[in-house]
Write a protein that holds these residues in place. Structure first.
Motif, PDB file in Angstrom:
ATOM      1  N   ILE A  61       0.828  -1.210   0.000  1.00 29.66           N
ATOM      2  CA  ILE A  61       0.000   0.000   0.000  1.00 29.66           C
ATOM      3  C   ILE A  61       0.861   1.258   0.000  1.00 29.66           C
ATOM      4  CG2 ILE A  61      -1.985  -1.067   1.146  1.00 29.66           C
ATOM      5  CD1 ILE A  61      -1.074   0.412   3.733  1.00 29.66           C
ATOM      6  N   ASN A  62       0.273   2.312  -0.531  1.00 24.51           N
ATOM      7  CA  ASN A  62       0.848   3.645  -0.413  1.00 24.51           C
ATOM      8  C   ASN A  62       0.382   4.159   0.947  1.00 24.51           C
ATOM      9  OD1 ASN A  62       1.359   6.388  -0.442  1.00 24.51           O
ATOM     10  ND2 ASN A  62       0.387   6.743  -2.418  1.00 24.51           N
ATOM     11  N   TYR A  63       1.288   4.271   1.899  1.00 25.01           N
ATOM     12  CA  TYR A  63       0.939   4.684   3.257  1.00 25.01           C
ATOM     13  C   TYR A  63       0.895   6.203   3.388  1.00 25.01           C
ATOM     14  CZ  TYR A  63       0.839   4.411   8.364  1.00 25.01           C
ATOM     15  OH  TYR A  63       0.480   4.518   9.678  1.00 25.01           O
ATOM     16  N   GLY A  64       1.551   6.905   2.469  1.00 20.19           N
ATOM     17  CA  GLY A  64       1.528   8.363   2.492  1.00 20.19           C
ATOM     18  C   GLY A  64       2.808   8.948   1.940  1.00 20.19           C
ATOM     19  N   MET A  65       3.012  10.215   2.282  1.00 20.70           N
ATOM     20  CA  MET A  65       4.217  10.925   1.856  1.00 20.70           C
ATOM     21  C   MET A  65       4.689  11.812   2.997  1.00 20.70           C
ATOM     22  SD  MET A  65       3.256  11.985  -1.964  1.00 20.70           S
ATOM     23  CE  MET A  65       2.121  10.913  -2.806  1.00 20.70           C
ATOM     24  N   ASN A  66       6.003  11.905   3.119  1.00 23.96           N
ATOM     25  CA  ASN A  66       6.567  12.779   4.141  1.00 23.96           C
ATOM     26  C   ASN A  66       6.785  14.191   3.627  1.00 23.96           C
ATOM     27  OD1 ASN A  66       6.589  10.765   6.072  1.00 23.96           O
ATOM     28  ND2 ASN A  66       8.673  10.138   5.592  1.00 23.96           N
ATOM     29  N   LYS A  67       7.108  14.312   2.365  1.00 27.81           N
ATOM     30  CA  LYS A  67       7.409  15.625   1.810  1.00 27.81           C
ATOM     31  C   LYS A  67       7.240  15.572   0.295  1.00 27.81           C
ATOM     32  CE  LYS A  67      11.046  19.117   1.803  1.00 27.81           C
ATOM     33  NZ  LYS A  67      12.399  19.454   2.229  1.00 27.81           N
ATOM     34  N   VAL A  68       6.640  16.639  -0.263  1.00 27.45           N
ATOM     35  CA  VAL A  68       6.476  16.755  -1.706  1.00 27.45           C
ATOM     36  C   VAL A  68       6.752  18.199  -2.096  1.00 27.45           C
ATOM     37  CG1 VAL A  68       4.877  16.575  -3.658  1.00 27.45           C
ATOM     38  CG2 VAL A  68       4.672  14.983  -1.752  1.00 27.45           C
ATOM     39  N   ARG A  69       7.539  18.384  -3.141  1.00 25.45           N
ATOM     40  CA  ARG A  69       7.806  19.715  -3.677  1.00 25.45           C
ATOM     41  C   ARG A  69       7.771  19.638  -5.198  1.00 25.45           C
ATOM     42  NH1 ARG A  69       6.969  20.501   0.858  1.00 25.45           N
ATOM     43  NH2 ARG A  69       8.168  21.644   2.406  1.00 25.45           N
ATOM     44  N   PHE A  70       7.404  20.768  -5.836  1.00 26.30           N
ATOM     45  CA  PHE A  70       7.346  20.877  -7.288  1.00 26.30           C
ATOM     46  C   PHE A  70       8.253  22.022  -7.726  1.00 26.30           C
ATOM     47  CE2 PHE A  70       3.201  19.284  -5.802  1.00 26.30           C
ATOM     48  CZ  PHE A  70       3.173  18.049  -6.440  1.00 26.30           C
ATOM     49  N   PRO A  71       9.572  21.783  -7.785  1.00 28.84           N
ATOM     50  CA  PRO A  71      10.527  22.859  -8.082  1.00 28.84           C
ATOM     51  C   PRO A  71      10.407  23.482  -9.467  1.00 28.84           C
ATOM     52  CG  PRO A  71      11.650  20.979  -7.113  1.00 28.84           C
ATOM     53  CD  PRO A  71      10.255  20.544  -7.425  1.00 28.84           C
ATOM     54  N   ALA A  72       9.984  22.723 -10.471  1.00 23.21           N
ATOM     55  CA  ALA A  72       9.909  23.251 -11.840  1.00 23.21           C
ATOM     56  C   ALA A  72       8.600  22.811 -12.489  1.00 23.21           C
ATOM     57  CB  ALA A  72      11.092  22.758 -12.668  1.00 23.21           C
ATOM     58  N   PRO A  73       7.999  23.690 -13.284  1.00 20.10           N
ATOM     59  CA  PRO A  73       6.773  23.314 -13.989  1.00 20.10           C
ATOM     60  C   PRO A  73       7.065  22.321 -15.116  1.00 20.10           C
ATOM     61  CG  PRO A  73       7.515  25.444 -14.740  1.00 20.10           C
ATOM     62  CD  PRO A  73       8.428  25.050 -13.609  1.00 20.10           C
ATOM     63  N   VAL A  74       6.063  21.512 -15.421  1.00 17.61           N
ATOM     64  CA  VAL A  74       6.159  20.561 -16.529  1.00 17.61           C
ATOM     65  C   VAL A  74       5.304  21.093 -17.679  1.00 17.61           C
ATOM     66  CG1 VAL A  74       5.708  18.196 -17.289  1.00 17.61           C
ATOM     67  CG2 VAL A  74       6.467  18.621 -14.941  1.00 17.61           C
ATOM     68  N   PRO A  75       5.947  21.677 -18.693  1.00 19.56           N
ATOM     69  CA  PRO A  75       5.170  22.150 -19.847  1.00 19.56           C
ATOM     70  C   PRO A  75       4.423  20.984 -20.499  1.00 19.56           C
ATOM     71  CG  PRO A  75       7.384  23.067 -19.896  1.00 19.56           C
ATOM     72  CD  PRO A  75       7.371  22.002 -18.830  1.00 19.56           C
ATOM     73  N   SER A  76       3.200  21.233 -20.882  1.00 20.70           N
ATOM     74  CA  SER A  76       2.412  20.212 -21.558  1.00 20.70           C
ATOM     75  C   SER A  76       3.206  19.653 -22.733  1.00 20.70           C
ATOM     76  CB  SER A  76       1.108  20.832 -22.046  1.00 20.70           C
ATOM     77  OG  SER A  76       0.349  19.900 -22.758  1.00 20.70           O
TER      78      SER A  76
END
Length: 153
Positions: free
Chosen positions: A90-105
């Motif tokens: 199972i996916n129990y969760g996440m401790n930390k998430v960051r999105f440093p750069a955008p993903v162009p379509s």
């Protein structure tokens, strides 16, 4: 094709602490997927779906939702991380998430990671797995996240 694959049984997990894996294959994030995600999630921010609006922003184009990018961890991980012999994972969760750069379509992304820790949770193992999403041709990562996964015997 994936370069460094973790393929182990649930009983071998403790021996894998510190092991790196990946990268996965490059995968495009299409505008069609971005539009579908906007409909499903209700996140209709024009930076994701309105070409004219997005062109007027500092990004200059439509970008994928951060959470859409993160959700693609599943198909990426299937290529480079396989645990067998578990009664359940199972996916129990996440401790930390960051999105440093955008993903162009239309950009291609891939994932690599590391098994940072393995902890006995009575009848199975909890692992902390930092993963990084790369964007093809971009130095800064799209997403860095620490997944917390559990595998039961």
């Amino acid at each position: 094709m994936a370069e460094n694959v973790v393929s182990a049984t649930v009983d071998e997990l403790p021996d894998l602490e510190g092991r790196t894996f990946g990268p996965s294959s490059w995968r495009p994030i299409t505008q069609e997927e971005v539009n579908l995600y906007a409909q499903l999630s209700g996140d209709d921010n024009p930076i994701h779906i309105d070409e004219e609006f997005a062109a007027s922003t500092p990004f200059g184009t439509r970008i994928a939702h951060g959470l859409l990018t993160l959700s693609l961890v599943v198909p990426h991980m299937r290529q480079i991380f396989q645990i067998t012999g578990a009664s359940m994972g199972i996916n129990y969760g996440m401790n930390k998430v960051r999105f440093p750069a955008p993903v162009p379509s239309g950009s291609n992304v891939r994932v690599h990671g590391r098994i940072a820790s393995v902890t006995d949770v009575g009848g199975g193992w909890q692992i902390e797995v930092p993963v990084t999403f790369e964007i093809e041709g971009v130095e800064k990562p799209a997403c860095v996240a620490e997944l917390v996964l559990r595998y039961y015997k």
